[in-house]
Design a protein around this motif. Structure first.
Motif, mmCIF file in Angstrom:
data_model
loop_
_atom_site.group_PDB
_atom_site.id
_atom_site.type_symbol
_atom_site.label_atom_id
_atom_site.label_comp_id
_atom_site.label_asym_id
_atom_site.label_seq_id
_atom_site.Cartn_x
_atom_site.Cartn_y
_atom_site.Cartn_z
ATOM 1 N N ALA A 92 19.360 44.610 -64.401
ATOM 2 C CA ALA A 92 18.130 43.895 -64.786
ATOM 3 C C ALA A 92 17.774 42.862 -63.716
ATOM 4 C CB ALA A 92 18.325 43.215 -66.140
ATOM 5 N N ALA A 93 18.787 42.152 -63.224
ATOM 6 C CA ALA A 93 18.539 41.152 -62.179
ATOM 7 C C ALA A 93 18.048 41.824 -60.909
ATOM 8 C CB ALA A 93 19.821 40.356 -61.916
ATOM 9 N N LYS A 94 18.605 42.980 -60.628
ATOM 10 C CA LYS A 94 18.201 43.724 -59.425
ATOM 11 C C LYS A 94 16.744 44.206 -59.556
ATOM 12 C CE LYS A 94 19.615 47.631 -56.575
ATOM 13 N NZ LYS A 94 20.377 48.896 -56.543
ATOM 14 N N ALA A 95 16.411 44.667 -60.746
ATOM 15 C CA ALA A 95 15.047 45.166 -60.958
ATOM 16 C C ALA A 95 14.027 44.025 -60.898
ATOM 17 C CB ALA A 95 14.969 45.885 -62.307
ATOM 18 N N ALA A 96 14.461 42.819 -61.319
ATOM 19 C CA ALA A 96 13.526 41.674 -61.331
ATOM 20 C C ALA A 96 13.339 41.072 -59.943
ATOM 21 C CB ALA A 96 14.063 40.596 -62.290
ATOM 22 N N PHE A 97 14.269 41.357 -59.070
ATOM 23 C CA PHE A 97 14.285 40.683 -57.758
ATOM 24 C C PHE A 97 13.020 40.880 -56.906
ATOM 25 C CE2 PHE A 97 15.477 40.872 -53.196
ATOM 26 C CZ PHE A 97 15.700 39.514 -52.984
ATOM 27 N N PRO A 98 12.505 42.109 -56.746
ATOM 28 C CA PRO A 98 11.351 42.258 -55.843
ATOM 29 C C PRO A 98 10.153 41.392 -56.252
ATOM 30 C CG PRO A 98 12.283 44.404 -56.381
ATOM 31 C CD PRO A 98 12.966 43.410 -57.269
ATOM 32 N N THR A 99 9.869 41.355 -57.546
ATOM 33 C CA THR A 99 8.705 40.578 -58.008
ATOM 34 C C THR A 99 8.982 39.078 -57.900
ATOM 35 O OG1 THR A 99 8.280 42.350 -59.560
ATOM 36 C CG2 THR A 99 7.103 40.282 -59.936
ATOM 37 N N TRP A 100 10.162 38.660 -58.342
ATOM 38 C CA TRP A 100 10.504 37.233 -58.318
ATOM 39 C C TRP A 100 10.532 36.698 -56.880
ATOM 40 C CZ3 TRP A 100 10.573 33.115 -61.253
ATOM 41 C CH2 TRP A 100 11.354 32.010 -60.906
ATOM 42 N N SER A 101 11.114 37.453 -55.984
ATOM 43 C CA SER A 101 11.250 36.972 -54.606
ATOM 44 C C SER A 101 9.903 36.967 -53.883
ATOM 45 C CB SER A 101 12.275 37.808 -53.837
ATOM 46 O OG SER A 101 11.887 39.159 -53.830
ATOM 47 N N ALA A 102 8.959 37.758 -54.396
ATOM 48 C CA ALA A 102 7.640 37.808 -53.752
ATOM 49 C C ALA A 102 6.725 36.669 -54.215
ATOM 50 C CB ALA A 102 6.984 39.159 -54.042
ATOM 51 N N LEU A 103 7.122 35.944 -55.247
ATOM 52 C CA LEU A 103 6.278 34.836 -55.726
ATOM 53 C C LEU A 103 6.218 33.723 -54.683
ATOM 54 C CD1 LEU A 103 7.489 34.328 -59.431
ATOM 55 C CD2 LEU A 103 5.441 35.543 -58.637
ATOM 56 N N GLN A 104 5.187 32.899 -54.778
ATOM 57 C CA GLN A 104 5.120 31.686 -53.973
ATOM 58 C C GLN A 104 6.166 30.694 -54.503
ATOM 59 O OE1 GLN A 104 2.934 31.331 -51.340
ATOM 60 N NE2 GLN A 104 2.489 33.474 -51.787
ATOM 61 N N GLN A 105 6.611 29.831 -53.616
ATOM 62 C CA GLN A 105 7.594 28.834 -54.075
ATOM 63 C C GLN A 105 7.066 28.002 -55.241
ATOM 64 O OE1 GLN A 105 9.109 26.657 -50.731
ATOM 65 N NE2 GLN A 105 10.034 28.529 -49.975
ATOM 66 N N ASN A 106 5.785 27.668 -55.200
ATOM 67 C CA ASN A 106 5.244 26.853 -56.289
ATOM 68 C C ASN A 106 5.282 27.576 -57.627
ATOM 69 O OD1 ASN A 106 4.855 24.575 -54.902
ATOM 70 N ND2 ASN A 106 2.711 25.008 -54.365
ATOM 71 N N GLU A 107 5.149 28.873 -57.573
ATOM 72 C CA GLU A 107 5.218 29.639 -58.824
ATOM 73 C C GLU A 107 6.651 29.623 -59.374
ATOM 74 O OE1 GLU A 107 2.013 33.133 -58.505
ATOM 75 O OE2 GLU A 107 3.329 33.091 -56.754
ATOM 76 N N ARG A 108 7.601 29.736 -58.445
ATOM 77 C CA ARG A 108 9.002 29.675 -58.919
ATOM 78 C C ARG A 108 9.332 28.263 -59.401
ATOM 79 N NH1 ARG A 108 10.162 33.460 -54.431
ATOM 80 N NH2 ARG A 108 10.782 31.728 -53.106
ATOM 81 N N LYS A 109 8.796 27.273 -58.705
ATOM 82 C CA LYS A 109 9.054 25.887 -59.121
ATOM 83 C C LYS A 109 8.484 25.615 -60.519
ATOM 84 C CE LYS A 109 9.565 23.550 -54.687
ATOM 85 N NZ LYS A 109 8.901 22.732 -53.656
ATOM 86 N N ALA A 110 7.364 26.232 -60.819
ATOM 87 C CA ALA A 110 6.773 26.017 -62.148
ATOM 88 C C ALA A 110 7.721 26.535 -63.232
ATOM 89 C CB ALA A 110 5.419 26.713 -62.230
ATOM 90 N N VAL A 111 8.398 27.636 -62.953
ATOM 91 C CA VAL A 111 9.362 28.166 -63.933
ATOM 92 C C VAL A 111 10.548 27.198 -64.080
ATOM 93 C CG1 VAL A 111 10.968 30.060 -64.434
ATOM 94 C CG2 VAL A 111 8.674 30.566 -63.546
ATOM 95 N N LEU A 112 11.020 26.660 -62.957
ATOM 96 C CA LEU A 112 12.137 25.711 -63.026
ATOM 97 C C LEU A 112 11.730 24.468 -63.828
ATOM 98 C CD1 LEU A 112 13.557 25.876 -59.367
ATOM 99 C CD2 LEU A 112 14.295 27.146 -61.382
ATOM 100 N N ALA A 113 10.503 24.017 -63.622
ATOM 101 C CA ALA A 113 10.020 22.834 -64.353
ATOM 102 C C ALA A 113 9.982 23.112 -65.851
ATOM 103 C CB ALA A 113 8.639 22.433 -63.855
ATOM 104 N N LYS A 114 9.556 24.303 -66.202
ATOM 105 C CA LYS A 114 9.484 24.678 -67.624
ATOM 106 C C LYS A 114 10.897 24.744 -68.234
ATOM 107 C CE LYS A 114 6.721 26.208 -70.925
ATOM 108 N NZ LYS A 114 6.928 25.627 -72.066
ATOM 109 N N ILE A 115 11.848 25.262 -67.463
ATOM 110 C CA ILE A 115 13.238 25.313 -67.958
ATOM 111 C C ILE A 115 13.735 23.887 -68.224
ATOM 112 C CG2 ILE A 115 15.629 25.886 -67.340
ATOM 113 C CD1 ILE A 115 14.533 28.266 -65.737
ATOM 114 N N ALA A 116 13.434 22.975 -67.280
ATOM 115 C CA ALA A 116 13.864 21.580 -67.450
ATOM 116 C C ALA A 116 13.252 20.999 -68.725
ATOM 117 C CB ALA A 116 13.452 20.756 -66.233
#
Ligand code: NAP
Ligand code: MG
Length: 473
Positions: A55-79
């Motif tokens: 599952a992690a492998k399948a999610a990797f292409p899309t997740w790694s292609a996001l902009q850093q700000n998009e990934r940061k928004a997810v981290l902020a939501k987790i916090a």
């Protein structure tokens, strides 16, 4: 004791965005204060580990292609979700770890804080850079699936040393908590799931059998491991087959050196705290104190008074400073080292006994009459027992410290900056603190020398360890 009873069905593995009940053996998670089960859950099977990695492998292409700000928004939501569920998470955490509520709240707060930090940190270090005097450019690529393998002493905070940086750099993760402390991580995963694209974070709980499989899995590109030196060596071997990247944060036997000119009124309280934080079950707690002979007796007296005054008891009781040792196995390790020290001539200045009744309790213990060569001094006790060693030649102390197989941290305590710096310069450990010991922060790299580890976590250095350098020219 608990806010509410827990049902086994609340504790599911998180695999590909779904809560999935384990389909392997039963795992009773013991409350170390009562020696009864908080809840008995089902642990994951080998097949489920495989599913989590895929599952992690399948999610990797899309997740790694996001902009850093998009990934940061997810981290902020987790916090945000972590903070919003602070009390519930801390209560469960106190029940499975045995940590007093105040410490449990602190750890959940720190967990949220590490995600929040990564949600806002500048990430220039991940940006492509030109290499001066060349036509070459350096890129930082994420690695792929990261296995985050976590011990029981800070199950949430040490997970949060790994996961935010791994995600920010564009990796996806499979988290494996320790078998004695999986519950808070599982509950947390079920809460943050709403913030995650499926497969980006997966959590599997085992009964002590799946670590080797996870660390040998061919689709895991990096192992970020915190735990004992012995396990670290196994992991390094299993990573060798396909040369996985590894970061190993391993055991420590941190010395504190108290110089002749130290002001004991100033240093005794923070030194006590540094030796006994989380009952000594901290990788970089002070695990041996070298004190100049002129201050030995007075320091022993002060630390012993604090140990005698410490309130120990149920983690959920008000004002309790020390709960039980986290698990029976560790309790046995610590009490055997203590018995062994006494046989070798150690003087028990405070503590040294287990209060009657249920729970893996050992009163905070201060030992004098010990020296290098005694196992309590040379080995990692990882419990509430602090040996105090008198010295007259600082050079011998430095040479002992530098020749130890452990090299996580050290601290120097004194009142003269120059004297302190002479010692600091000569010490060969991953961290050296002055008049304090331990504080870690998300922006400061943390790692061990020699057999205390390989690589660093946190800070820019830690972030870069989740990437592959690619040079284009
Ligand atoms: P541990 O026995 O090494 O276990 C740590 C984790 O590794 C657990 O999740 C364990 O789960 C897993 N594991 C065990 N064998 C494995 C294998 N062959 N392959 C992959 N995973 C495996 O350590 P612990 O007793 O939980 O933790 C205490 C130790 O951690 C102390 O030595 C302490 O100093 C160290 N520590 C270091 C740091 C640091 O930052 N340097 C911080 C905290 C703690 P399973 O049993 O389910 O396999
Ligand atoms: Mg020791």
């Amino acid at each position: 004791m608990l806010d509410r009873p827990y049902k086994p069905s609340e504790f599911q593995n998180l695999i590909n965005g779904e809560g999935v009940l384990g389909d392997s053996s039963e795992l009773s998670v013991i409350n170390p204060a009562t020696e009864t089960a908080v809840v008995t859950i089902l642990s994951a099977s080998a097949k489920q580990v495989d599913n989590a990695v895929l599952a992690a492998k399948a999610a990797f292409p899309t997740w790694s292609a996001l902009q850093q700000n998009e990934r940061k928004a997810v981290l902020a939501k987790i916090a945000e979700i972590t903070k919003a569920n602070m009390n519930e998470l801390a209560n469960l955490h106190a029940s499975e770890t045995g940590k007093p509520m105040a410490d449990s709240l602190f750890e959940i707060g720190a967990t949220a804080g590490f995600f929040e930090f990564h949600a806002h940190v500048p990430t220039d270090a991940l940006d492509p850079t030109d290499i001066p005097n060349s036509d070459a450019k350096a890129y930082r690529l994420p690695l792929g699936v990261v296995a985050a393998i976590v011990p029981w002493n800070f199950p949430m905070a040490l997970m949060a040393f790994k996961v935010p940086g791994a995600l920010l750099a564009g990796n996806t993760v499979v988290i494996k908590p320790a078998p004695t402390t999986p519950l808070t991580t599982l509950l947390w995963a079920s809460l943050i799931n709403e913030a995650l694209p499926k497969g980006v974070i997966n959590v599997i709980a085992d009964s002590g059998d799946l670590g080797p499989m996870l660390s040998a899995h061919k689709d895991v590109r990096k192992i970020s491991f915190t735990g004992s030196t012995a396990t670290g060596k196994h992991i390094m071997k299993s990573a060798a087959d396909d040369l996985k990247r590894i970061t190993l944060e391993l055991g420590g036997n941190d010395p504190a050196i108290v110089l002749a000119n130290a002001d004991l009124d100033d240093i005794s309280a923070p030194l006590f705290e540094a030796g006994f934080m989380n009952n000594g079950q901290t990788c970089s707690a002070v695990k041996r104190v070298y004190v100049h002979q002129s201050k030995h007796d007075a320091l022993v007296r002060k630390l012993s008074e604090m140990a005698d005054a410490a309130k120990i008891g149920s983690p959920l009781e008000d004002g309790v400073k020390f709960g039980p040792i986290q698990n029976q196995r560790q309790f046995d390790v610590v009490t055997e080292l203590l018995e062994d020290a006494v046989k070798q001539g150690a003087v028990v200045e405070a503590g040294g006994y287990c209060p009657e009744g249920a729970g893996y309790y050992l009163r905070p213990t201060v030992l004098s009459g010990v020296k290098d060569g005694h196992s309590i001094v040379d080995e990692e006790q990882f419990g509430p027992v602090l040996p105090i060693i008198s010295y007259d030649d600082i050079n011998e102390v430095i040479s002992t410290i530098n020749s130890s197989s452990f090299g996580l941290g050290a601290s120097v305590w004194g009142s003269d900056k120059d004297d302190i710096n002479v010692v600091v310069k000569q010490i060969e450990t991953g961290s050296v603190w002055i008049n304090k010991h331990f504080p870690v922060a998300p922006n400061i790299p943390f790692g061990g020398a020699r057999q205390s580890g390989v690589g660093s976590e946190l800070g820019t250095q830690g972030l870069l360890e989740f990437t592959q350098l690619k040079i284009v020219s």
